[in-house]
Design a protein around this motif. Structure first.
Motif, PDB file in Angstrom:
ATOM      1  N   VAL A   1      -4.399  -8.135  11.728  1.00 41.87           N
ATOM      2  CA  VAL A   1      -3.235  -8.046  10.528  1.00 41.87           C
ATOM      3  C   VAL A   1      -4.449  -8.796   9.507  1.00 41.87           C
ATOM      4  CG1 VAL A   1      -2.394 -10.180  11.321  1.00 41.87           C
ATOM      5  CG2 VAL A   1      -1.185  -8.531   9.268  1.00 41.87           C
ATOM      6  N   GLU A   2      -4.247  -8.759   8.298  1.00 45.19           N
ATOM      7  CA  GLU A   2      -4.794  -9.861   7.014  1.00 45.19           C
ATOM      8  C   GLU A   2      -4.063 -10.742   6.816  1.00 45.19           C
ATOM      9  OE1 GLU A   2      -7.603  -8.746   3.807  1.00 45.19           O
ATOM     10  OE2 GLU A   2      -6.481  -6.561   4.508  1.00 45.19           O
ATOM     11  N   ALA A   3      -3.413 -11.492   7.350  1.00 49.16           N
ATOM     12  CA  ALA A   3      -2.248 -12.470   7.607  1.00 49.16           C
ATOM     13  C   ALA A   3      -2.179 -13.018   5.670  1.00 49.16           C
ATOM     14  CB  ALA A   3      -2.554 -13.776   8.278  1.00 49.16           C
ATOM     15  N   ASP A   4      -3.147 -13.614   5.489  1.00 48.30           N
ATOM     16  CA  ASP A   4      -3.036 -13.849   3.890  1.00 48.30           C
ATOM     17  C   ASP A   4      -2.750 -13.117   2.426  1.00 48.30           C
ATOM     18  OD1 ASP A   4      -5.510 -13.171   4.388  1.00 48.30           O
ATOM     19  OD2 ASP A   4      -6.314 -14.927   3.573  1.00 48.30           O
ATOM     20  N   LYS A   5      -2.464 -11.874   2.959  1.00 42.02           N
ATOM     21  CA  LYS A   5      -2.413 -10.703   2.362  1.00 42.02           C
ATOM     22  C   LYS A   5      -1.016  -9.551   2.059  1.00 42.02           C
ATOM     23  CE  LYS A   5      -6.921 -11.193   0.561  1.00 42.02           C
ATOM     24  NZ  LYS A   5      -7.198 -11.871   1.455  1.00 42.02           N
ATOM     25  N   LEU A   6      -0.754 -10.947   3.084  1.00 41.07           N
ATOM     26  CA  LEU A   6       1.169 -10.291   2.814  1.00 41.07           C
ATOM     27  C   LEU A   6       2.137 -10.207   1.066  1.00 41.07           C
ATOM     28  CD1 LEU A   6       2.738 -11.856   5.986  1.00 41.07           C
ATOM     29  CD2 LEU A   6       0.770 -10.304   6.233  1.00 41.07           C
ATOM     30  N   ASP A   7       1.529 -11.364   0.395  1.00 44.33           N
ATOM     31  CA  ASP A   7       2.070 -11.130  -1.224  1.00 44.33           C
ATOM     32  C   ASP A   7       1.464  -9.968  -1.812  1.00 44.33           C
ATOM     33  OD1 ASP A   7       3.273 -13.087  -0.415  1.00 44.33           O
ATOM     34  OD2 ASP A   7       1.866 -14.600  -1.751  1.00 44.33           O
ATOM     35  N   LEU A   8      -0.063  -9.739  -1.332  1.00 43.40           N
ATOM     36  CA  LEU A   8      -0.686  -8.119  -1.873  1.00 43.40           C
ATOM     37  C   LEU A   8       0.058  -7.430  -1.156  1.00 43.40           C
ATOM     38  CD1 LEU A   8      -3.702  -7.842  -4.019  1.00 43.40           C
ATOM     39  CD2 LEU A   8      -4.397  -7.640  -1.356  1.00 43.40           C
ATOM     40  N   ALA A   9       0.174  -6.820  -0.097  1.00 42.53           N
ATOM     41  CA  ALA A   9       0.815  -5.977   0.449  1.00 42.53           C
ATOM     42  C   ALA A   9       2.007  -5.561  -0.221  1.00 42.53           C
ATOM     43  CB  ALA A   9       1.115  -5.932   2.080  1.00 42.53           C
ATOM     44  N   ARG A  10       3.322  -6.883  -0.776  1.00 47.39           N
ATOM     45  CA  ARG A  10       4.402  -5.817  -0.848  1.00 47.39           C
ATOM     46  C   ARG A  10       4.166  -6.514  -2.678  1.00 47.39           C
ATOM     47  NH1 ARG A  10       4.925 -12.126   0.677  1.00 47.39           N
ATOM     48  NH2 ARG A  10       5.658 -11.046   3.474  1.00 47.39           N
ATOM     49  N   HIS A  11       3.190  -6.944  -3.216  1.00 51.15           N
ATOM     50  CA  HIS A  11       2.456  -6.208  -4.378  1.00 51.15           C
ATOM     51  C   HIS A  11       2.226  -4.866  -4.717  1.00 51.15           C
ATOM     52  CE1 HIS A  11       0.942  -5.475  -8.190  1.00 51.15           C
ATOM     53  NE2 HIS A  11      -0.919  -5.769  -8.184  1.00 51.15           N
ATOM     54  N   VAL A  12       1.393  -3.879  -4.020  1.00 49.57           N
ATOM     55  CA  VAL A  12       0.982  -2.960  -3.521  1.00 49.57           C
ATOM     56  C   VAL A  12       2.391  -1.898  -3.444  1.00 49.57           C
ATOM     57  CG1 VAL A  12       0.061  -1.236  -1.940  1.00 49.57           C
ATOM     58  CG2 VAL A  12      -1.319  -2.813  -2.808  1.00 49.57           C
ATOM     59  N   LEU A  13       3.552  -2.123  -2.279  1.00 48.45           N
ATOM     60  CA  LEU A  13       4.420  -2.041  -1.473  1.00 48.45           C
ATOM     61  C   LEU A  13       5.433  -1.821  -3.268  1.00 48.45           C
ATOM     62  CD1 LEU A  13       5.469  -3.167   1.743  1.00 48.45           C
ATOM     63  CD2 LEU A  13       4.483  -0.876   0.873  1.00 48.45           C
ATOM     64  N   GLU A  14       5.566  -2.644  -4.183  1.00 51.52           N
ATOM     65  CA  GLU A  14       6.968  -2.812  -5.075  1.00 51.52           C
ATOM     66  C   GLU A  14       6.437  -1.336  -6.264  1.00 51.52           C
ATOM     67  OE1 GLU A  14       7.804  -6.771  -7.476  1.00 51.52           O
ATOM     68  OE2 GLU A  14       7.822  -6.735  -5.687  1.00 51.52           O
ATOM     69  N   MET A  15       4.667  -1.884  -6.462  1.00 50.15           N
ATOM     70  CA  MET A  15       4.008  -1.122  -7.570  1.00 50.15           C
ATOM     71  C   MET A  15       4.182   0.496  -6.879  1.00 50.15           C
ATOM     72  SD  MET A  15       0.585  -2.022  -9.220  1.00 50.15           S
ATOM     73  CE  MET A  15      -0.279  -1.407  -7.474  1.00 50.15           C
ATOM     74  N   ALA A  16       4.165   0.942  -5.798  1.00 49.38           N
ATOM     75  CA  ALA A  16       4.089   2.158  -5.634  1.00 49.38           C
ATOM     76  C   ALA A  16       5.527   2.742  -5.256  1.00 49.38           C
ATOM     77  CB  ALA A  16       3.329   2.168  -4.127  1.00 49.38           C
ATOM     78  N   GLY A  17       6.365   1.988  -5.138  1.00 58.79           N
ATOM     79  CA  GLY A  17       7.967   2.305  -4.825  1.00 58.79           C
ATOM     80  C   GLY A  17       7.806   3.850  -4.231  1.00 58.79           C
ATOM     81  N   GLU A  18       8.984   5.302  -4.421  1.00 56.30           N
ATOM     82  CA  GLU A  18       8.870   6.232  -3.623  1.00 56.30           C
ATOM     83  C   GLU A  18       7.159   6.301  -3.453  1.00 56.30           C
ATOM     84  OE1 GLU A  18      12.173   7.947  -2.508  1.00 56.30           O
ATOM     85  OE2 GLU A  18      11.970   5.437  -2.471  1.00 56.30           O
ATOM     86  N   LYS A  19       6.224   7.056  -3.537  1.00 59.34           N
ATOM     87  CA  LYS A  19       5.085   7.189  -3.716  1.00 59.34           C
ATOM     88  C   LYS A  19       4.076   7.229  -2.045  1.00 59.34           C
ATOM     89  CE  LYS A  19       3.228   7.554  -8.727  1.00 59.34           C
ATOM     90  NZ  LYS A  19       2.378   7.735  -9.360  1.00 59.34           N
ATOM     91  N   ILE A  20       4.910   5.599  -1.805  1.00 60.21           N
ATOM     92  CA  ILE A  20       3.903   5.376  -0.287  1.00 60.21           C
ATOM     93  C   ILE A  20       4.579   6.023   0.770  1.00 60.21           C
ATOM     94  CG2 ILE A  20       4.519   2.888  -0.324  1.00 60.21           C
ATOM     95  CD1 ILE A  20       2.146   1.968   0.256  1.00 60.21           C
ATOM     96  N   ALA A  21       3.573   5.929   1.727  1.00 66.05           N
ATOM     97  CA  ALA A  21       3.842   6.686   2.993  1.00 66.05           C
ATOM     98  C   ALA A  21       3.704   5.472   4.493  1.00 66.05           C
ATOM     99  CB  ALA A  21       3.982   7.996   3.375  1.00 66.05           C
ATOM    100  N   LEU A  22       4.150   5.178   5.311  1.00 64.42           N
ATOM    101  CA  LEU A  22       3.925   3.759   6.185  1.00 64.42           C
ATOM    102  C   LEU A  22       3.922   4.851   7.168  1.00 64.42           C
ATOM    103  CD1 LEU A  22       4.554   0.724   5.292  1.00 64.42           C
ATOM    104  CD2 LEU A  22       2.503   1.363   5.112  1.00 64.42           C
ATOM    105  N   PRO A  23       3.413   4.778   8.278  1.00 60.97           N
ATOM    106  CA  PRO A  23       3.292   5.564   9.815  1.00 60.97           C
ATOM    107  C   PRO A  23       4.412   5.440  10.544  1.00 60.97           C
ATOM    108  CG  PRO A  23       1.371   4.657   9.449  1.00 60.97           C
ATOM    109  CD  PRO A  23       2.169   4.311   8.406  1.00 60.97           C
TER     110      PRO A  23
END
Ligand code: ADP
Ligand code: MG
Length: 396
Positions: free
Chosen positions: A244-266
């Motif tokens: 995990v990149e523990a210091d990149k959680l905010d970045l990951a949240r930003h991507v999740l927000e931006m991607a909305g329904e487009k993103i699929a996680l396993p």
């Protein structure tokens, strides 16, 4: 927007400096371990020779230090020898790049002849983009062709300052670069929808600019690989001991927000009690990774879901393995994605160091539309960057 190519230049009787990418993997005793890059350059080289031109070939190999005592393994002699075998004619390898040997060989060069100059990175001026060095190198030839896509994101002398020395109608790209640019045009400007991006590999932070740019264009973004666990951690889902990149959680949240329904996680994971071969493994659901266990690959349900999406796509771009595919026990997810791409009627493109390696390893490289020859250059292109090395080649 297509670039002037080797096809557009009248090379008859001309000495053509071709910047090739002969940066091949080597065996421990310095032999060519894999000649794919040399074979890849042959169409461009033959196009010059067949039309009465001669060749002056320029490449780097490895990361020489600049100290002749330790740089011997980076000399291009084995590469030139292999080229000679592949092209079926003598190849004159010289011991310097712009020195007296190079000058003598290039001035004696006759139509149909081939000179390979010494590793261009033996010269300090190469990395610095030094115009004086560039002028000397350019002075050996009449025309310039860039067929080194893997180096196109670098502003080194042989990529930018050297072509600038030639008149505009004597600069072009080779067939390898042309094919890369064509596929990038499809991926960035004219994708057929549904357009699917598959992103995996080690780190979200390495790929963030690619993800941001592709999110503007794709219909779906399928996530796998170690970056999965940074996204899950950002959602507060337990990830055990997964990378995990523990210091990149905010970045990951930003991507999740931006991607909305487009993103699929396993929706499921293959987990192991240690991140190594001969580990104990299990398949668990999305939020079921126990303490002390490692997420090593997407699970079989996810692999099937992703494969189905890929098979219905119009365009697919893939970077980053779905798991630690180097270990067979953790390779199924990456193999499933590669097989789905091979079976899909979509335009399918793969790029990145390990991603390309995976597709080759599975024997599927010929079955996808394109495996990029440039790791860094491919990713930076997907970020939307324009390269100086290509700006200096006129449009057609
Ligand atoms: P590329 O070179 O194709 O851009 P990256 O360099 O981003 O890909 O990542 C490739 C590496 O990520 C591979 O060597 C692979 O072993 C590793 N990797 C993928 N998934 C996992 C995982 N779940 N845990 C640990 N390493 C992983
Ligand atoms: Mg890599």
């Amino acid at each position: 927007m297509s670039k002037q190519s080797v096809r557009d230049i009248d090379v008859a009787g001309q000495k053509v400096l071709v910047r090739v990418d002969f940066n091949v993997p080597q065996t421990s005793d310095g032999q060519v371990a894999d000649d794919r890059r040399i074979r890849g350059a042959l169409p461009t080289l033959k196009a010059v020779l067949d039309r009465g031109g001669s060749l002056i070939l320029v490449s780097h190999l490895g990361r020489p230090s600049g100290d002749p005592a330790t740089d011997a393994p980076f000399r291009l002699d084995p590469v030139a020898a292999r080229l000679g075998e592949l092209i079926g004619q003598p190849v004159k390898k010289v011991g310097d790049t712009i020195g007296p040997e190079a000058q003598a060989a290039c001035s004696a060069l006759q139509p149909g002849g081939i000179v390979v100059l010494e590793n261009v990175r033996f010269n300090k001026g190469e990395k610095k983009g030094d115009p004086a060095f560039a002028a000397k190198l350019a002075g050996l030839a009449d025309c310039y062709v860039n067929d080194a896509f893997g180096t196109c994101h670098r502003d080194e002398a042989s990529m930018v300052a050297v072509p600038e020395q030639f008149p505009a109608d004597r600069r072009g790209i080779g067939f390898l670069v042309e094919k890369e640019l064509e596929i990038l045009d499809t991926l960035l400007r004219f994708p057929k929808h549904p357009y699917v991006a598959v992103m995996g590999g080690a780190k979200v932070s390495d790929k963030i600019l690619v993800i941001e740019n592709l999110l503007k264009k794709v219909d779906r973004l399928l996530i796998g690989g170690a970056m999965t666990y940074t996204f899950l951690a950002a959602q507060g889902v337990p990830i055990g001991s997964s990378r995990v990149e523990a210091d990149k959680l905010d970045l990951a949240r930003h991507v999740l927000e931006m991607a909305g329904e487009k993103i699929a996680l396993p929706s499921d994971h293959l987990i192991a009690d240690k991140p190594a071969a001969r580990a104990q493994t299990r398949v668990v659901g999305r939020a079921e990774i126990p303490d002390g266990w490692f997420g090593m690959d997407i699970g079989p349900t996810t692999a099937a879901e992703y494969a189905a999406i890929i098979k219905q796509a119009g365009t697919v771009v893939w970077n980053g393995p779905m798991g630690m595919f180097e270990v067979e026990a953790f390779a199924a997810g990456t193999r499933a994605v590669a097989e789905a791409m091979a079976a899909s009627p979509a335009v399918t493109a793969v790029g990145g160091g390990e991603s390309a390696e995976a597709v080759e390893k599975f024997g599927l490289a010929e079955k996808v539309s394109h495996v990029s020859t440039g790791g860094g250059a491919f990713l930076e292109s997907l970020e939307g960057k324009a390269f100086n090395s290509l700006k200096v080649i006129p449009d057609r």
